[in-house]
Design an enzyme around this catalytic site. Structure first.
Site, mmCIF file in Angstrom:
data_model
loop_
_atom_site.group_PDB
_atom_site.id
_atom_site.type_symbol
_atom_site.label_atom_id
_atom_site.label_comp_id
_atom_site.label_asym_id
_atom_site.label_seq_id
_atom_site.Cartn_x
_atom_site.Cartn_y
_atom_site.Cartn_z
ATOM 1 C CB SER A 95 -0.876 0.011 1.256
ATOM 2 O OG SER A 95 -1.498 1.270 1.421
ATOM 3 C CE1 TYR A 108 -4.098 -2.251 5.254
ATOM 4 C CE2 TYR A 108 -3.194 -0.099 4.693
ATOM 5 C CZ TYR A 108 -3.844 -1.260 4.316
ATOM 6 O OH TYR A 108 -4.239 -1.438 3.005
HETATM 7 N N1 LIG Z 1 -8.888 -0.003 -1.056
HETATM 8 C C1 LIG Z 1 -7.760 0.661 -0.889
HETATM 9 O O1 LIG Z 1 -7.729 1.901 -0.882
HETATM 10 C C2 LIG Z 1 -6.460 -0.101 -0.746
HETATM 11 C C3 LIG Z 1 -5.264 0.609 -0.867
HETATM 12 C C4 LIG Z 1 -4.056 -0.065 -0.733
HETATM 13 C C5 LIG Z 1 -4.054 -1.425 -0.467
HETATM 14 N N2 LIG Z 1 -5.236 -2.092 -0.335
HETATM 15 C C6 LIG Z 1 -5.195 -3.524 -0.077
HETATM 16 O O2 LIG Z 1 -5.860 -4.196 -1.116
HETATM 17 C C7 LIG Z 1 -6.288 -5.480 -0.661
HETATM 18 C C8 LIG Z 1 -7.725 -5.695 -1.053
HETATM 19 O O3 LIG Z 1 -8.524 -4.774 -0.364
HETATM 20 P P1 LIG Z 1 -9.897 -4.160 -0.912
HETATM 21 O O4 LIG Z 1 -9.777 -2.692 -0.848
HETATM 22 O O5 LIG Z 1 -10.288 -4.824 -2.181
HETATM 23 O O6 LIG Z 1 -10.869 -4.550 0.301
HETATM 24 P P2 LIG Z 1 -12.041 -5.610 0.480
HETATM 25 O O7 LIG Z 1 -12.408 -5.508 1.909
HETATM 26 O O8 LIG Z 1 -13.080 -5.373 -0.567
HETATM 27 O O9 LIG Z 1 -11.339 -7.001 0.176
HETATM 28 C C9 LIG Z 1 -10.561 -7.705 1.102
HETATM 29 C C10 LIG Z 1 -10.926 -9.165 1.029
HETATM 30 O O10 LIG Z 1 -10.023 -9.898 1.864
HETATM 31 C C11 LIG Z 1 -10.781 -10.874 2.565
HETATM 32 N N3 LIG Z 1 -10.082 -11.263 3.785
HETATM 33 C C12 LIG Z 1 -9.986 -10.565 4.946
HETATM 34 N N4 LIG Z 1 -9.275 -11.267 5.853
HETATM 35 C C13 LIG Z 1 -8.911 -12.419 5.243
HETATM 36 C C14 LIG Z 1 -8.174 -13.570 5.665
HETATM 37 N N5 LIG Z 1 -7.673 -13.652 6.903
HETATM 38 N N6 LIG Z 1 -7.983 -14.566 4.778
HETATM 39 C C15 LIG Z 1 -8.508 -14.500 3.534
HETATM 40 N N7 LIG Z 1 -9.222 -13.454 3.086
HETATM 41 C C16 LIG Z 1 -9.414 -12.428 3.933
HETATM 42 C C17 LIG Z 1 -12.123 -10.205 2.833
HETATM 43 O O11 LIG Z 1 -13.128 -11.146 3.130
HETATM 44 C C18 LIG Z 1 -12.349 -9.462 1.510
HETATM 45 O O12 LIG Z 1 -13.018 -10.281 0.565
HETATM 46 C C19 LIG Z 1 -6.026 -5.470 0.859
HETATM 47 O O13 LIG Z 1 -4.818 -6.161 1.126
HETATM 48 C C20 LIG Z 1 -5.881 -3.999 1.178
HETATM 49 O O14 LIG Z 1 -5.116 -3.789 2.340
HETATM 50 C C21 LIG Z 1 -6.434 -1.463 -0.482
#
Ligand SMILES: NC(=O)c1ccc[n+]([C@@H]2O[C@H](COP(=O)([O-])OP(=O)(O)OC[C@H]3O[C@@H](n4cnc5c(N)ncnc54)[C@H](O)[C@@H]3O)[C@@H](O)[C@H]2O)c1
Length: 249
Positions: free
Chosen positions: A140, A155
């Site tokens: 991230s 985080y």
């Molecule tokens: N949305 C943002 O702005 C952003 C920015 C940078 C990084 N990220 C990263 O992107 C990735 C995806 O996030 P997103 O924004 O699509 O969110 P999201 O909440 O839509 O997706 C995350 C998914 O991970 C699953 N999950 C959670 N804990 C888990 C576990 N222990 N084992 C397996 N699955 C698990 C959840 O059920 C969900 O389906 C994450 O790693 C997040 O930290 C997101």
């Protein structure tokens, strides 16, 4: 079709508006068979069904090594081989340093960072035996600039750990034909923000983004596609920003 005859495993790909789900759809559109792994087992199966025949959904907690091994057995058993692993699962928590409790710290680190290690460990022996593989890991902008907008310091720490882990794995696994890279998104419009992004916050954040918009899940999916495909055949240990210019360094 950049992924014809390829098979991919994507963690955290059940949530409907998430980056993992968008990636699964894009990979499928490029010819891959996809295994959707998620803590939400029912959601994972539903998402795979929705994408059509050939794809599978598997319940998996990336923070649990036995669960990762079980999911790997199922995916390799169903597809016969796995070419691509996308370590995408993650969770966030918008708290400040003094508010972080030991269980908060543990869970954020376990899912975001340790999960990358455990799921990679579950697939590396298979990839090593085949002398090929592409692993992409979710970090991230929060890791790079010391805090995103919705993640706390724990985080940031976990996502920074992912960068070191992925680079070290890239160095170690390169001789086995396995590439390992990371992506560092800025603010992407998914449900991870838990509906806490107010119009005022959004306007303030946009002031710092040269491309003048928040990211979409597809913006990140396209970078995962590049890293998964042979377009990036000579790329390993790289970190690719997907942040609209929020951080230029
Ligand atoms: N949305 C943002 O702005 C952003 C920015 C940078 C990084 N990220 C990263 O992107 C990735 C995806 O996030 P997103 O924004 O699509 O969110 P999201 O909440 O839509 O997706 C995350 C998914 O991970 C699953 N999950 C959670 N804990 C888990 C576990 N222990 N084992 C397996 N699955 C698990 C959840 O059920 C969900 O389906 C994450 O790693 C997040 O930290 C997101």
């Amino acid at each position: 079709m950049l992924l014809a005859d390829k098979t991919a495993v994507i963690s955290g790909a059940a949530s409907a508006r998430g980056i993992g789900r968008a990636t699964a759809k894009l990979f499928a559109a490029h010819g891959a068979r996809v295994a959707i792994l998620d803590l939400d087992a029912e959601g994972a199966r539903h998402a795979a069904e929705e994408m059509g025949p050939g794809h599978i959904g598997i319940g998996c907690d990336v923070a649990d090594l036995a669960s990762c091994r079980h999911a790997a057995e199922q995916a390799i058993g169903a597809f016969g081989k796995v070419d691509i692993l996308i370590n995408n699962a993650g969770i966030s928590q918008p708290v400040k340093t003094m508010e972080i409790t030991p269980p908060d710290w543990q869970r954020i680190v376990d899912v975001n960072m340790t999960g990358v290690l455990y799921l990679s460990q579950a697939f590396i022996p298979h990839m090593r035996a085949r002398k090929q593989g592409s692993i992409a890991c979710m970090s991230s902008v929060s890791a790079q600039r010391g805090g995103g907008i919705f993640g706390g310091p724990h985080y940031s720490a976990a996502k920074a750990g992912v960068l070191g882990l992925a680079k070290a794995m890239a160095r170690e696994l390169g001789p086995d034909g396995i590439r390992v890279n990371s992506v560092t998104p800025g603010l992407i419009q998914t449900d991870i923000t838990g509906g806490k992004l107010t119009p005022e916050m959004r306007a303030e954040i946009l002031k710092g983004i040269p491309l003048n918009r928040l990211g979409d899940a597809e913006d990140v999916a396209k970078i995962y596609l590049f890293l998964a495909s042979d377009l990036s055949s000579y790329v390993t240990g790289a970190v690719i920003d997907v942040n609209g210019g929020m951080l230029i360094h």
